[in-house]
Design an enzyme around this catalytic site. Structure first.
Site, PDB file in Angstrom:
ATOM      1  N   GLU A  79       0.839  -1.198   0.000  1.00  0.00           N
ATOM      2  CA  GLU A  79       0.000   0.000   0.000  1.00  0.00           C
ATOM      3  C   GLU A  79       0.875   1.249   0.000  1.00  0.00           C
ATOM      4  O   GLU A  79       1.838   1.351   0.744  1.00  0.00           O
ATOM      5  CB  GLU A  79      -0.921   0.008   1.219  1.00  0.00           C
ATOM      6  CG  GLU A  79      -1.930  -1.126   1.237  1.00  0.00           C
ATOM      7  CD  GLU A  79      -2.944  -1.061   0.090  1.00  0.00           C
ATOM      8  OE1 GLU A  79      -3.000  -0.046  -0.606  1.00  0.00           O
ATOM      9  OE2 GLU A  79      -3.666  -2.062  -0.089  1.00  0.00           O
ATOM     10  N   CYS A 142      -7.838  -1.521   8.149  1.00  0.00           N
ATOM     11  CA  CYS A 142      -6.462  -1.602   7.635  1.00  0.00           C
ATOM     12  C   CYS A 142      -5.941  -0.207   7.322  1.00  0.00           C
ATOM     13  O   CYS A 142      -4.812   0.137   7.671  1.00  0.00           O
ATOM     14  CB  CYS A 142      -6.387  -2.505   6.409  1.00  0.00           C
ATOM     15  SG  CYS A 142      -6.559  -4.245   6.850  1.00  0.00           S
ATOM     16  N   HIS A 164      -1.378  -5.524   2.107  1.00  0.00           N
ATOM     17  CA  HIS A 164      -2.643  -6.258   2.068  1.00  0.00           C
ATOM     18  C   HIS A 164      -2.395  -7.628   1.441  1.00  0.00           C
ATOM     19  O   HIS A 164      -1.707  -7.736   0.420  1.00  0.00           O
ATOM     20  CB  HIS A 164      -3.682  -5.491   1.222  1.00  0.00           C
ATOM     21  CG  HIS A 164      -4.714  -4.791   2.046  1.00  0.00           C
ATOM     22  ND1 HIS A 164      -5.071  -3.476   1.840  1.00  0.00           N
ATOM     23  CD2 HIS A 164      -5.494  -5.236   3.076  1.00  0.00           C
ATOM     24  CE1 HIS A 164      -6.019  -3.148   2.712  1.00  0.00           C
ATOM     25  NE2 HIS A 164      -6.284  -4.186   3.473  1.00  0.00           N
TER      26      HIS A 164
HETATM   27  N1  PCA Z   1      -8.632  -6.520   6.726  1.00  0.00           N
HETATM   28  C1  PCA Z   1      -9.543  -5.431   6.917  1.00  0.00           C
HETATM   29  C2  PCA Z   1      -9.516  -5.139   8.386  1.00  0.00           C
HETATM   30  C3  PCA Z   1      -8.791  -6.271   9.012  1.00  0.00           C
HETATM   31  C4  PCA Z   1      -8.201  -7.015   7.899  1.00  0.00           C
HETATM   32  O1  PCA Z   1      -7.418  -7.986   8.004  1.00  0.00           O
HETATM   33  C5  PCA Z   1      -9.223  -4.240   6.025  1.00  0.00           C
HETATM   34  O2  PCA Z   1      -8.698  -4.430   4.921  1.00  0.00           O
HETATM   35  O3  PCA Z   1      -9.495  -3.093   6.410  1.00  0.00           O
END
Ligand code: PCA
Length: 213
Positions: A79, A142, A164
């Site tokens: 990200e 996140c 991610h």
């Molecule tokens: N993914 C979510 C919140 C917790 C996670 O593992 C997100 O992408 O915001």
């Protein structure tokens, strides 16, 4: 000084969050000569800030790599941007559903990752691992954690970024499977990210990895 790797627990229909498994697996390891602390954060907007602050105070990291699952993504995503917005598409595990609220009142609109995302992407490519640079971490937990670590990183002077992960394979389904990846290559991707970031100094690589939209 150490490396802090964070993951998240279960939320919504995501009962097997790979980021939780990796934070646990990497806790206590040494990567690139650095001792790694792995912490699992709650998927709860009111709890995650204090939990993160405690983890950073305890670990006093020189590098924070936060992880979360993004169902539907096809590969690990570095990200690039954290935004000062909480606009939740589903309630968190406490039932909270903030709409268009800031992560930090009067904070900057956005932060860029201080991890060398292009260098890490290049190292993933050299290792034969899929991955890409993403320009949105969403507006859920996140992004909140990515924004919070980026904010704290400016005060404490550590490197911070967010990766991610795709969902784990959901075996036993008769339907066409959703995008997924097994845990081993995800773990390798995170280890490479930590190794590259720990040895990084100066500017990031100049490597085209943008997106039209
Ligand atoms: N993914 C979510 C919140 C917790 C996670 O593992 C997100 O992408 O915001």
């Amino acid at each position: 000084m150490s490396v802090l790797v964070t993951g998240f627990g279960s939320f919504g229909d995501q009962t097997n969050n790979p980021s939780q498994l990796l934070a646990r697996a990497l806790n206590g390891r040494r990567i690139a000569g650095e001792s790694v602390t792995g912490v699992v954060l709650p998927v709860a907007t009111g709890q995650v800030g204090p939990a993160l602050a405690t983890a950073i105070d305890d670990a006093r990291p020189r590098l924070v790599v936060a992880l979360g699952v993004a169902p539907g993504r096809t590969a690990p995503a570095l990200e690039r941007v954290a935004v000062n917005v909480r606009d939740f598409p589903i309630p968190d595990t406490d039932g909270a559903l903030p709409v268009d609220e800031p992560v930090i009142v009067d904070g900057p609109d956005a932060y860029l990752a201080t991890l060398p995302v292009k260098k890490i992407l290049s190292a993933w490519q050299n290792a034969g691992l899929p991955g890409y640079v993403s320009n949105t971490a969403g507006t859920y937990l996140c992004n909140q954690v990515f924004y919070l670590i980026s904010h704290r990183a400016r005060q404490d002077g550590f490197q911070a970024g967010f990766i991610h992960l795709p969902a784990l394979p959901a075996w036993g389904r008769a339907t066409v499977p959703a995008p997924s990846m097994s845990l081993e290559p995800m773990e390798q991707a995170v280890q490479i990210a930590v190794t590259v970031a720990a040895g990084h100094d100066g500017p990031d690589l100049s490597l085209a990895a943008g997106a039209v939209s």
